[in-house]
Design an enzyme around this catalytic site. Structure first.
Site, PDB file in Angstrom:
ATOM      1  N   ASP A 198     -30.135  13.896 -17.340  1.00 47.55           N
ATOM      2  CA  ASP A 198     -29.888  15.012 -16.443  1.00 47.55           C
ATOM      3  C   ASP A 198     -28.851  15.888 -17.165  1.00 47.55           C
ATOM      4  O   ASP A 198     -28.151  15.402 -18.052  1.00 47.55           O
ATOM      5  CB  ASP A 198     -29.339  14.484 -15.117  1.00 47.55           C
ATOM      6  N   ASP A 245     -26.210  11.475 -12.834  1.00 46.53           N
ATOM      7  CA  ASP A 245     -24.903  11.335 -12.189  1.00 46.53           C
ATOM      8  C   ASP A 245     -24.930  10.379 -11.009  1.00 46.53           C
ATOM      9  O   ASP A 245     -23.906  10.107 -10.406  1.00 46.53           O
ATOM     10  CB  ASP A 245     -24.342  12.699 -11.761  1.00 46.53           C
ATOM     11  N   ASP A 256     -29.820  12.072  -8.351  1.00 48.78           N
ATOM     12  CA  ASP A 256     -30.885  11.644  -9.261  1.00 48.78           C
ATOM     13  C   ASP A 256     -31.406  10.245  -8.925  1.00 48.78           C
ATOM     14  O   ASP A 256     -32.036   9.602  -9.761  1.00 48.78           O
ATOM     15  CB  ASP A 256     -30.386  11.657 -10.701  1.00 48.78           C
TER      16      ASP A 256
END
Length: 622
Positions: free
Chosen positions: A316, A509, A513
């Site tokens: 990410d 994180d 996610d």
């Protein structure tokens, strides 16, 4: 050393004295036999008792049964010294095993020290020490210097430095002040802190971490499961093989039964699977403990094993490779100096707490004199207008410049652009971007150097911003403008592109996610310090925001697998070789002692190496 280990060591020393007394002194046969039997009782009574009780409970084929039958058989055949020696050295191996497991367990359970013993709760103006479990949400607690923060909360009074090393593996203290959130488990070092609790102890960071550590050994890897299944079939197989060895050759060849019974007993000692049964789990236990030393929590050996076979790492962007906070990256002035342009923008944005406004004020870095600012007007969707020292200053996007009919030069840079005008004239622009983490570029390079085939970034940001970050970091591929559901679809596609044995690792994180973390072969939560969702959703939790730790834990994983494979090949190779020699009469009980105890000790000492970790030195790469 535990009490049990000290007791076993004392028995070993007493038995060793008796054994060498019987071996070195020329005693009459009856006395010598008495010395050996006394030695056997001192060193072997617990093994014999375990074998008997296990048989009564239906568990026949284990190492206690093998050692009991082999040693008692040797004593009956008159091989007193060899029978006692096998049991003595077997217990030496057991002591090494116990010590190694304790050492490995200490490397993990050192995290248990993060559990606070009490909390100082303010009640009617007084401080009362209570159990952290009894503190409710919304209570006010006081943490004095040297005390451990008992619950998660927000500082309402006081400033200090916190020692977070037990959670993060980092020695640098963290400075805190009123308004900042703090988590349980950290040690308050300097000032007195008054904290408003935001979670009960059962939901706090320290409780979740303790639960994770306690259950880490429940999830076994493929190698561990293989050894468990192997021992289940291997042990009864060698018992029946030894029985056949004792009966069939004498019947077929006409030789004395005593010769072949001795060989069968030797065969049983050699076949004991101690080296495999303990050294493989110990290798993984050591790897998990080693990872915890650098602030990485691995939820099970199956995830450690999967990390060792990683060939694709998907990231990410925000909060993982970037800090998730805006900062001024470029200043392009027109007709004035850069610091003057920055000053005008900072004064114009002074009223606002928007992240973009805060980044401009942080870049300015000076105290703003509010008396210089008058008549501030927000222009929705465009920006702001203010009178600064009597001059009309505009700060906002390109639409603001167009609305006010101000000729400006479009900024080619990628990022959020704030255009500034003063008294109807274009003064310049300021570019603001999400900051890339300091060690992120070097972390990507290190992943590729360790054999990661492909690095990918998934982000909801615009294509231009995403591609710019990917280029700076040296990523192989970037997918941009993605919704959370799109990220899952991309990971599904990437999973189809990896090899059969390879694994895909997703790093996020841990907050927004969770679906992708769950879908990947291994989900790594970045910045788990204080993030509940990170601890719950991921398979591996990095307790700091450093991407470089991904390389470190992958190296630990590969080292652990390498050590486990070494022990499997070494233990099985030696055992099968000596088993054949024993069956043919070329290996006696002393060779059997080496094949069992010697191989076990060597394998255990090799497994301990998994606990010795060296973190990837990022400083030399930045």
């Amino acid at each position: 050393m535990t009490r049990k280990q000290k007791h076993l060591l004392a028995r070993i020393l007493v038995a060793a004295v008796l054994f060498f007394t019987g071996s070195l002194l020329h005693l009459p046969d009856s006395i010598e036999m008495g010395v050996y039997l006394s030695c056997y009782v001192v060193i072997g009574w617990d093994i014999v008792w375990k074998a008997v009780t296990n048989i009564l409970h239906g568990q026949i084929f284990d190492e206690n049964f093998l050692m009991t039958i082999a040693t008692i058989g040797a004593l009956v055949l008159g091989e007193h010294s060899e029978g006692v020696a096998v049991m003595l050295f077997y217990q030496v191996g057991e002591w090494f095993q116990s010590y190694a497991v304790s050492k490995s367990r200490r490397s993990i359970t050192s995290l248990m020290d993060i559990r606070p013993d009490y909390a100082n709760v303010k009640q009617d103006g007084k401080l009362v020490q209570v159990d952290p479990d009894e503190v409710s949400i919304g209570s006010t607690i006081v943490v004095k210097p040297g005390e451990r923060i008992p619950l998660d909360g927000t500082i309402i009074k006081g400033s200090s430095t916190l020692d977070t090393s037990a959670l993060t593996g980092e020695s640098i203290p963290r400075e805190v002040e009123p308004g900042m959130e703090v988590i349980s488990g950290c040690i308050n070092q300097t000032g007195i802190l008054t904290i408003h609790t935001t979670k009960e102890f059962g939901e706090s960071t320290v409780a979740k971490i303790l639960d994770l550590v306690e259950n880490a050994s429940d999830k076994k890897g493929r190698l561990e499961n293989f050894i468990t299944r192997f021992a289940r079939y291997y042990t009864p197989a060698v018992v029946f093989a030894a029985l056949a060895l004792a009966i069939l050759p004498p019947i077929i060849t006409g030789q004395a039964f005593s010769i072949w019974i001795y060989r069968a007993l030797t065969f049983l000692v050699i076949s004991c699977p101690c080296a495999l049964v303990i050294s493989i789990p110990l290798s993984f236990f050591g790897g998990i403990g080693g990872a915890s030393k650098i602030g990485v929590l691995v939820k099970g050996s199956n995830y450690l094993e999967a990390l060792a076979h990683a060939e694709m790492v998907v990231f990410d962007k925000t909060g993982t490779l970037t800090k998730g906070s805006f900062a001024v990256s470029e200043i392009h002035s027109n007709g004035m100096k850069d610091h003057q342009l920055l000053e005008l923008a900072a004064y114009a944005e002074d009223y606002s707490n928007h992240p973009i406004s805060l980044s401009i004020k942080n870049a300015y870095g000076k105290k703003i004199d509010n008396t210089r600012i008058t008549d501030v007007q927000e222009i929705a969707g465009h920006g702001v207008q203010a009178l600064i020292d009597g001059k009309t200053v505009l700060a906002g996007n390109a639409k603001l410049m167009g609305k006010e009919h101000i000729k400006y030069t479009a900024c080619p840079s990628v990022g959020t652009v704030v255009y500034v005008a003063c008294d109807g004239k274009y003064a310049g622009c300021i570019v603001i971007e999400d900051e890339i983490k300091t060690d992120a570029p070097a972390a990507i390079r290190s992943l590729k150097s360790t054999g990661i085939r492909r690095t990918v970034m998934l982000t909801g940001d615009s294509d231009a911003v995403g591609k710019k970050v990917a280029d700076r970091l040296g990523l192989d591929q970037a997918y941009t403008e993605l919704l959370p559901a799109d990220k899952v679809e991309r990971v599904e596609d990437l999973l189809k592109q990896k090899s059969e044995k390879g694994t895909l690792v997703f790093v996020g994180d841990g907050i927004n996610d969770a679906p992708v973390l769950a879908r990947a072969d291994v989900g790594i939560a970045m910045g788990g310090l204080g993030s509940d969702a990170a601890i719950e959703a991921a398979d591996v939790v990095l307790m700091t925001d450093e991407p470089s730790k991904i390389t470190s834990v992958m190296r630990i994983a590969r080292k652990t697998i390498h050590i486990a494979n070494q022990n499997i090949v070494f233990a099985l190779g030696i055992k099968f070789l000596v088993l054949i020699l024993g069956a043919l009469g070329y290996a006696n009980m002393w060779a059997a002692v080496f094949a069992d105890v010697g191989v076990s000790v060597i394998a255990i000492l090799n497994a301990i190496r998994a606990m010795r970790v060296k973190r990837f030195d990022i400083s030399s790469q930045i």
